[in-house]
Design a protein around this motif. Structure first.
Motif, PDB file in Angstrom:
ATOM      1  N   THR A   1       0.884  -1.110  -0.309  1.00  0.00           N
ATOM      2  CA  THR A   1      -0.209   0.122   0.069  1.00  0.00           C
ATOM      3  C   THR A   1       0.985   1.164  -0.046  1.00  0.00           C
ATOM      4  O   THR A   1       0.284   2.354   0.078  1.00  0.00           O
ATOM      5  CB  THR A   1      -0.995  -0.120   1.276  1.00  0.00           C
ATOM      6  OG1 THR A   1      -0.283  -0.059   2.312  1.00  0.00           O
ATOM      7  CG2 THR A   1      -1.756  -1.164   1.129  1.00  0.00           C
ATOM      8  N   THR A   2       2.033   1.179   0.021  1.00  0.00           N
ATOM      9  CA  THR A   2       3.154   2.142  -0.281  1.00  0.00           C
ATOM     10  C   THR A   2       4.228   1.722  -1.148  1.00  0.00           C
ATOM     11  O   THR A   2       4.354   0.725  -1.432  1.00  0.00           O
ATOM     12  CB  THR A   2       3.698   2.405   1.150  1.00  0.00           C
ATOM     13  OG1 THR A   2       4.601   1.306   1.587  1.00  0.00           O
ATOM     14  CG2 THR A   2       2.827   2.818   2.304  1.00  0.00           C
ATOM     15  N   TRP A   3       4.956   3.083  -1.885  1.00  0.00           N
ATOM     16  CA  TRP A   3       5.984   2.329  -2.765  1.00  0.00           C
ATOM     17  C   TRP A   3       7.059   1.852  -2.042  1.00  0.00           C
ATOM     18  O   TRP A   3       7.763   0.856  -2.676  1.00  0.00           O
ATOM     19  CB  TRP A   3       6.344   3.642  -3.660  1.00  0.00           C
ATOM     20  CG  TRP A   3       7.105   4.842  -2.899  1.00  0.00           C
ATOM     21  CD1 TRP A   3       6.796   6.075  -2.392  1.00  0.00           C
ATOM     22  CD2 TRP A   3       8.520   5.070  -2.584  1.00  0.00           C
ATOM     23  NE1 TRP A   3       7.507   6.791  -1.754  1.00  0.00           N
ATOM     24  CE2 TRP A   3       8.781   6.285  -1.747  1.00  0.00           C
ATOM     25  CE3 TRP A   3       9.571   3.923  -2.785  1.00  0.00           C
ATOM     26  CZ2 TRP A   3       9.904   6.431  -1.359  1.00  0.00           C
ATOM     27  CZ3 TRP A   3      10.796   4.234  -2.171  1.00  0.00           C
ATOM     28  CH2 TRP A   3      10.994   5.604  -1.662  1.00  0.00           C
ATOM     29  N   ARG A   4       7.205   2.162  -0.706  1.00  0.00           N
ATOM     30  CA  ARG A   4       8.542   1.625   0.203  1.00  0.00           C
ATOM     31  C   ARG A   4       8.142  -0.035   0.174  1.00  0.00           C
ATOM     32  O   ARG A   4       9.231  -0.702   0.186  1.00  0.00           O
ATOM     33  CB  ARG A   4       8.529   2.167   1.534  1.00  0.00           C
ATOM     34  CG  ARG A   4       9.255   3.687   1.314  1.00  0.00           C
ATOM     35  CD  ARG A   4       9.530   4.131   2.690  1.00  0.00           C
ATOM     36  NE  ARG A   4      10.515   5.353   2.551  1.00  0.00           N
ATOM     37  CZ  ARG A   4       9.974   6.470   2.277  1.00  0.00           C
ATOM     38  NH1 ARG A   4       8.521   6.510   2.480  1.00  0.00           N
ATOM     39  NH2 ARG A   4      10.620   7.591   2.007  1.00  0.00           N
TER      40      ARG A   4
ATOM     41  N   GLN B 242       6.424   6.431  -7.796  1.00  0.00           N
ATOM     42  CA  GLN B 242       6.099   6.796  -6.361  1.00  0.00           C
ATOM     43  C   GLN B 242       4.942   7.616  -6.231  1.00  0.00           C
ATOM     44  O   GLN B 242       4.886   9.017  -6.856  1.00  0.00           O
ATOM     45  CB  GLN B 242       7.445   7.507  -5.777  1.00  0.00           C
ATOM     46  CG  GLN B 242       8.646   6.666  -5.856  1.00  0.00           C
ATOM     47  CD  GLN B 242       9.741   7.618  -5.651  1.00  0.00           C
ATOM     48  OE1 GLN B 242      10.191   8.332  -6.282  1.00  0.00           O
ATOM     49  NE2 GLN B 242      10.440   7.398  -4.472  1.00  0.00           N
TER      50      GLN B 242
ATOM     51  N   ASP C 138       1.651   8.326  -3.109  1.00  0.00           N
ATOM     52  CA  ASP C 138       1.225   8.243  -1.756  1.00  0.00           C
ATOM     53  C   ASP C 138       0.777   6.947  -1.557  1.00  0.00           C
ATOM     54  O   ASP C 138       0.661   6.224  -2.258  1.00  0.00           O
ATOM     55  CB  ASP C 138       0.075   9.313  -1.358  1.00  0.00           C
ATOM     56  CG  ASP C 138       0.417  10.747  -1.707  1.00  0.00           C
ATOM     57  OD1 ASP C 138       1.815  11.021  -1.724  1.00  0.00           O
ATOM     58  OD2 ASP C 138      -0.330  11.591  -1.890  1.00  0.00           O
ATOM     59  N   ALA C 139       0.517   6.629   0.138  1.00  0.00           N
ATOM     60  CA  ALA C 139       0.055   5.595   0.346  1.00  0.00           C
ATOM     61  C   ALA C 139      -1.374   5.357  -0.321  1.00  0.00           C
ATOM     62  O   ALA C 139      -2.317   6.408  -0.281  1.00  0.00           O
ATOM     63  CB  ALA C 139      -0.069   5.348   2.021  1.00  0.00           C
TER      64      ALA C 139
ATOM     65  N   GLU D 262       0.051  -2.707   5.601  1.00  0.00           N
ATOM     66  CA  GLU D 262       1.232  -2.199   5.996  1.00  0.00           C
ATOM     67  C   GLU D 262       1.366  -2.634   7.564  1.00  0.00           C
ATOM     68  O   GLU D 262       2.837  -2.810   7.805  1.00  0.00           O
ATOM     69  CB  GLU D 262       1.166  -0.624   5.825  1.00  0.00           C
ATOM     70  CG  GLU D 262       2.278   0.281   6.198  1.00  0.00           C
ATOM     71  CD  GLU D 262       3.680  -0.424   5.366  1.00  0.00           C
ATOM     72  OE1 GLU D 262       3.301  -0.924   4.369  1.00  0.00           O
ATOM     73  OE2 GLU D 262       4.430  -0.142   6.097  1.00  0.00           O
TER      74      GLU D 262
END
Ligand code: TXA
Ligand code: MG
Length: 312
Positions: free
Chosen positions: A146-149, A164, A166-167, A275
């Motif tokens: 749910t995030t690019w990280r 990239q 946002d969440a 997450e």
């Protein structure tokens, strides 16, 4: 391989058009995209994710005018769903055109199609100038990113680019509806709810009917959404806790936990769950206690994911 990180939809689309794999945000979860008509690029999705070859991919479009490229016909019910829920977190399964390579649909004559509502996703898909095949951008079996990280955690060095954003807002994958059966059937619950679909197609069937026939939704038989920690479903009034434990839910629990997330609403809980699972793994949590929620609306989709994660 070097994975390019960018905030430019145009740059990311150029990479996809040259046959690359690009992860991109949507309103549900991040997807891992390739040009759907490029059989070689599509096959790279399966190896990058370590995805079983019998699990079909969803085609992503930015405009309804792309539907005929993918679907042989749009049934009356499929048309109603498109009218009511495109763009948004709903995937329709239709008969596919010849042009869609068989590896994208895992050998099926049908294809799942979705039109995201997310602005950056739409800009990216428009720039791609082709429908984009994309499963969730996680290693197979892990919680959806749910995030690019979270994408980078699983796939950095295995894919060409991460767009990239946002969440993601919703946090659970799209609702999947099979429109090729005589009675349309929900194959996967999501934030477009059973109740909402029933207003458009009164005879819609529920996923529990389909669970008996896993061959119908190949994805259902694979392990999903699972953190390494054990997941236990609890209700607020129960006694639970212990060493190296985490809690996520809506009601403040009695015990102490290494990690604790209290969510205001079922919607917030849905947005946070994947997450939170990942954070628990990073912190080597042993047991994650998840509060159960009411099995209606998006709560039904959340309960579906929690139940799958607990079933190991
Ligand atoms: O929200 C979403 O749907 C996200 C974003 C990226 O769009 N995508 C996603 O894809 O969750 P994936 O591959 O993780 O899940 C796709 C699901 C699987 O359960 C798969 O079996 C089912 O959709 N599916 C895809 N094509 C199908 C088909 N032709 N017939 C039956 N089920 C299909
Ligand atoms: Mg997935």
């Amino acid at each position: 391989m070097d994975t390019i990180l960018t905030r430019s939809a145009a740059e990311a689309a150029q990479i996809l058009k040259r046959g690359g794999l690009v992860a991109f945000p949507t309103e549900t979860v991040y997807g891992l995209g390739a040009d759907i008509f490029d059989e070689k690029a599509v096959s790279k999705i399966f190896s990058a994710k370590r995805r079983p070859a019998d699990n079909p991919l969803i085609a992503h479009i930015f405009d309804r005018s792309q539907l005929p490229l993918l679907a042989k016909e749009i049934s009356r019910d499929a048309g109603r769903l498109v009218e009511a829920f495109f763009p948004g977190p709903l995937t329709i399964v239709c008969r596919k055109t010849e042009r869609v390579p068989m590896n994208a649909t895992a050998g099926l004559e049908t294809i799942g199609i979705r039109m995201p509502s997310h602005d950056l996703a739409r800009e990216f898909l428009k720039n791609c100038e082709t429908p984009v095949a994309a499963p969730s951008a996680n290693l197979s079996g892990r919680p959806s990113p749910t995030t690019w990280r979270a994408v980078a955690e699983d796939l950095q060095g295995r894919i060409d680019c991460i767009l990239q954003g946002d969440a993601t807002e919703i946090g659970l994958e799209s609702t999947v509806v099979d429109c090729t059966s005589t009675v349309p059937t929900i194959l996967r619950l999501g934030s477009v709810t059973f109740e909402q679909i029933r207003e458009v197609i009164p005879e819609i069937e529920v996923v529990s009917e389909v669970l008996k026939d896993p061959a119908k939704s190949p994805g259902l038989k694979h392990k999903h959404y699972a953190p390494s920690a054990a997941v236990k479903l609890v209700s607020a009034n129960e006694n639970f806790g212990g060493e190296n434990a985490a809690f996520i839910g809506i009601t403040e629990p009695a015990g102490t936990f290494v990690l604790k997330r209290i969510c205001d609403t079922t919607q917030d809980y849905s947005r946070e769950i994947f997450e939170f699972f990942r954070e628990c793994d990073r912190q080597k949590i042993k047991t994650i206690y998840c509060e159960t929620v009411e099995n209606t609306g998006i709560g039904a989709a959340l309960m579906d994911r929690l139940t799958r994660a607990a079933k190991r």
